[in-house]
Write a protein that holds these residues in place. Structure first.
Motif: not given
Lengths: 449, 449
Positions: A109, A116, A124-127, A313, B32, B34-44
């Protein structure tokens, strides 16, 4: 052996011809023969006499005889070969733990937020994935999902990677790797292609419009235009910046998304800013990055505007086992540390300017140099038979590349005709390296250019 | 939040529901969010209460409060979390140099020869990539090129990766990720699907024949059948071995190639041998591998019979920047060192047998356990509402998984109905770990099963 190779392979700039292995020093012959036997399809060495290195530092590589080569080609070890800060960060993490993104990882994180913060706030979203190919593959999957379109526009000699999907829009891979029926090619932004009275902006706008029209005529709506901000495989075209505004306008007007492929041009490669798209004053919908991101640890990334990836997503599972795991992230964070501590971007800007100025001075009267171009530490020198006709001279370009190699400086070739010298050193390249490079290049130029 | 998720995402076994983040311990909530905000699609994340680890050793992970979790789930750190031999090998290489396959690298050749020596001699060519997805993508590209066909056969709930191409034949990704029109699904080798009077061999043969016929009826010739030798996402089906002979016969009769996906089942996971296909007495045309190959460093591989990949190599350029570079190769070689030094395969065989025997003993009278199955250290425990009807009980499976997690043992779920416990520890899992696992499982079973 060459005769059995397809044109696609034969085009590979500066490739070593395995047919001449017996002319090499003995210690190389054996390794290369074993290598040919054990490795799978497509492996290619470069230079007429391939090189093997046993250590490195900064922009330097050392061979087994202790020769110090100046590396003016490798972009992956961006902060320098075996940079101690990155090496220590990875060693520390290796000795502790490596978990994946199914677990909470504060370091992931932290890294995501930090990376970012180098982007405009809309992005604002990183994969995180493993390779530039995986990043571009995901970017286009998301673009297709978001737009409902399938059409993809790339430049005429683009390279974006080697998954089946990405290869289908990487024309540089040649005829053996067919383009998708949904793929259209446009000119790279070479100002010399602009018709008299027109502008590069207008030329590029018309290129995109033509591609969109042709896609629609064949029943394909546009999903994405994806371009390398340095147009590396097209021959390195970076300037004048600004033409991307017209391109992005047209892409959005057609309902597509603009993907900035920063695998080559990102991480301050072009000097003025961290990301190549910034030079154009445009905002991409998706940005991909890779090679230098972990200074050699496999890590790549995709940055999205949230509205582009949200629906994907909610509907598609995506788990990348290694992408975002602790070790590559430790490498990525260490690279960002070095960028801050060593003020890498400013160094690239200054040394890149000095390098291009020096090259222009050396070649200004050469009948065989059409142009010295590029930005930051990404420089192309186009070698031609005639400065008026611009007829490409690949053979001469490869003579120069191999003369440089014999003088222990590494560069390679690129472009549609493989006739442009590709000079793309680690960003650790310092002013002493610039001096050494220019002195050696002047010697080679005296004989060849 | 759950209500807006597609069925594809909702199916994800043992996924954490971000809607309940506020019920978590405070230190997790913030990360979690912060993670939801920064990460891209599909993270689980997984588990009702996700976990975060700060160190690890062997099959153990330590959280920030010093709790020692027994990891019975992660297959990537195969020789053990933070194994010192691998950590040292990578640290050493990081401090020296990292070059790619355009340069001569003796260590790459050594590694390739060594890895290939674990295969039948017909499988003699190795390509290195970064991820299992890249490996499977390349394998299928080569299969398409070699056969000229497009048809792909996989099992009904297969997972092979996340590039666009590989996702198109990974039905487990669900409806949000459409299968290709060239893809056909067959039953996983679940002996319970065999009609009375038939055999598993015959059942699988008919499955392949039916898929080939249907492909041909739609104008697709077969390119490849690709199967995970452990059928992990289908619910873990490994036995009885042998049915693959009939499958491979049918694939070859239809002009296709057989790709053994050993990303999960390879590197001695199934105990009796290094590679899962060996258990069946068959010879694949292509083998892919990934996850455990570098004990966490991103590295994957494709092994070919030379006649399958030669033509591709003559016609298609393939360069994988990170694949085959010095650092991942150093990790891969160190993993092979540990396999030899610690006799990993024998340990897997013995501890896997003990684990399954113990689980069978504990669950033999449970009305909710349909089956304990698997091989080596890949074990599935199928949880049902009724042992006669075999009606899946995902909720109960997830209760067991989370009870185990609360008792500091990590497992997860799999299968078409997400009702099979997936027990797949690092291969460092030793006899003390087996004992601890079984003691804890017995406690949970007493309450739940």
């Amino acid at each position: 052996m060459t005769s059995t190779l397809s044109r696609a392979i034969a085009h590979y700039p500066n490739r070593f011809d395995p047919g001449v292995v017996s002319k090499l020093p003995e210690h190389l012959q054996e390794t290369i023969r074993r290598r040919s036997k054990a490795l799978g399809p497509g492996y290619t060495l470069i230079y007429r006499e391939p090189v093997e290195f046993v250590s490195g530092y900064g922009a330097h590589l050392i061979d087994r005889d202790g020769n110090d080569y100046l590396d003016a080609y490798n972009n992956v070890p961006c902060v320098g070969h075996a940079h101690p800060h990155v090496a220590e960060a990875v060693a520390r993490q290796m000795a502790v733990v490596n978990t994946n993104t199914r677990y909470v990882q504060e370091a992931l994180v932290d890294y995501a937020e930090r990376l970012l913060s180098t982007f405009p706030e809309e992005l604002s979203k990183l994969s995180i994935a493993c390779s530039g190919s995986e990043a571009n593959d995901l970017a286009v999957r998301v673009a297709r999902f978001h737009t409902g379109g399938e059409g993809i526009i790339v430049t005429r000699w683009a390279y974006h990677g080697i998954t089946r999907e990405v290869a289908s829009f990487s024309p540089t891979l040649g005829a053996g790797s067919p383009l998708g029926p949904n793929v259209r090619l446009i000119d790279a932004p070479d100002p010399r292609l602009v018709a008299p009275g027109s502008t590069l902006d207008e030329h590029m706008r018309q290129q995109v419009r033509g591609a969109v029209d042709d896609l629609e005529r064949h029943g394909y709506r546009l999903a994405a235009l994806i371009t390398d901000c340095a147009h590396s495989s097209d021959g390195i075209f970076t300037d004048p910046p600004g033409y991307m505004r017209a391109v992005v306008e047209e892409v959005h007007a057609a309902g597509g998304v603009y993907i900035a492929d920063e695998v080559q041009s990102g991480f301050a490669r072009l000097g003025e800013s961290m990301w190549g798209f910034s030079r154009h004053g445009v905002l991409p919908d998706i940005v991909t990055m890779g090679k230098p991101m972990g200074n050699g640890l496999p890590i790549s990334g995709v940055v999205f505007r949230p509205e582009i990836c949200e629906e994907f997503g909610r509907n598609v599972r995506y788990f990348n086992t290694f992408g975002g795991s602790s070790i590559p992230v430790a490498a990525g964070a260490a690279v960002l540390d070095v960028f801050e501590k060593e003020n890498v971007q400013q160094r690239v800007l200054e040394n890149g300017n000095a390098l291009r100025a020096g090259l222009r001075e050396i070649t200004k009267n050469s009948p065989y140099v059409a142009e010295v171009r590029g930005a930051g530490l990404f420089v192309g020198v186009e070698i031609v038979k005639d400065r008026q006709t611009l007829e490409p001279d690949r053979a001469l370009a490869e003579d120069v590349i191999n003369d440089m190699r014999d003088r222990h400086i590494l560069i390679s070739g690129t472009g549609t005709s493989a006739n442009t010298l590709k000079i793309r050193p680690p960003l650790a390249f310092d002013s002493a390296d610039v001096t050494r490079f220019l002195e050696t290049f002047a010697e080679v130029a005296k004989n060849r250019l």
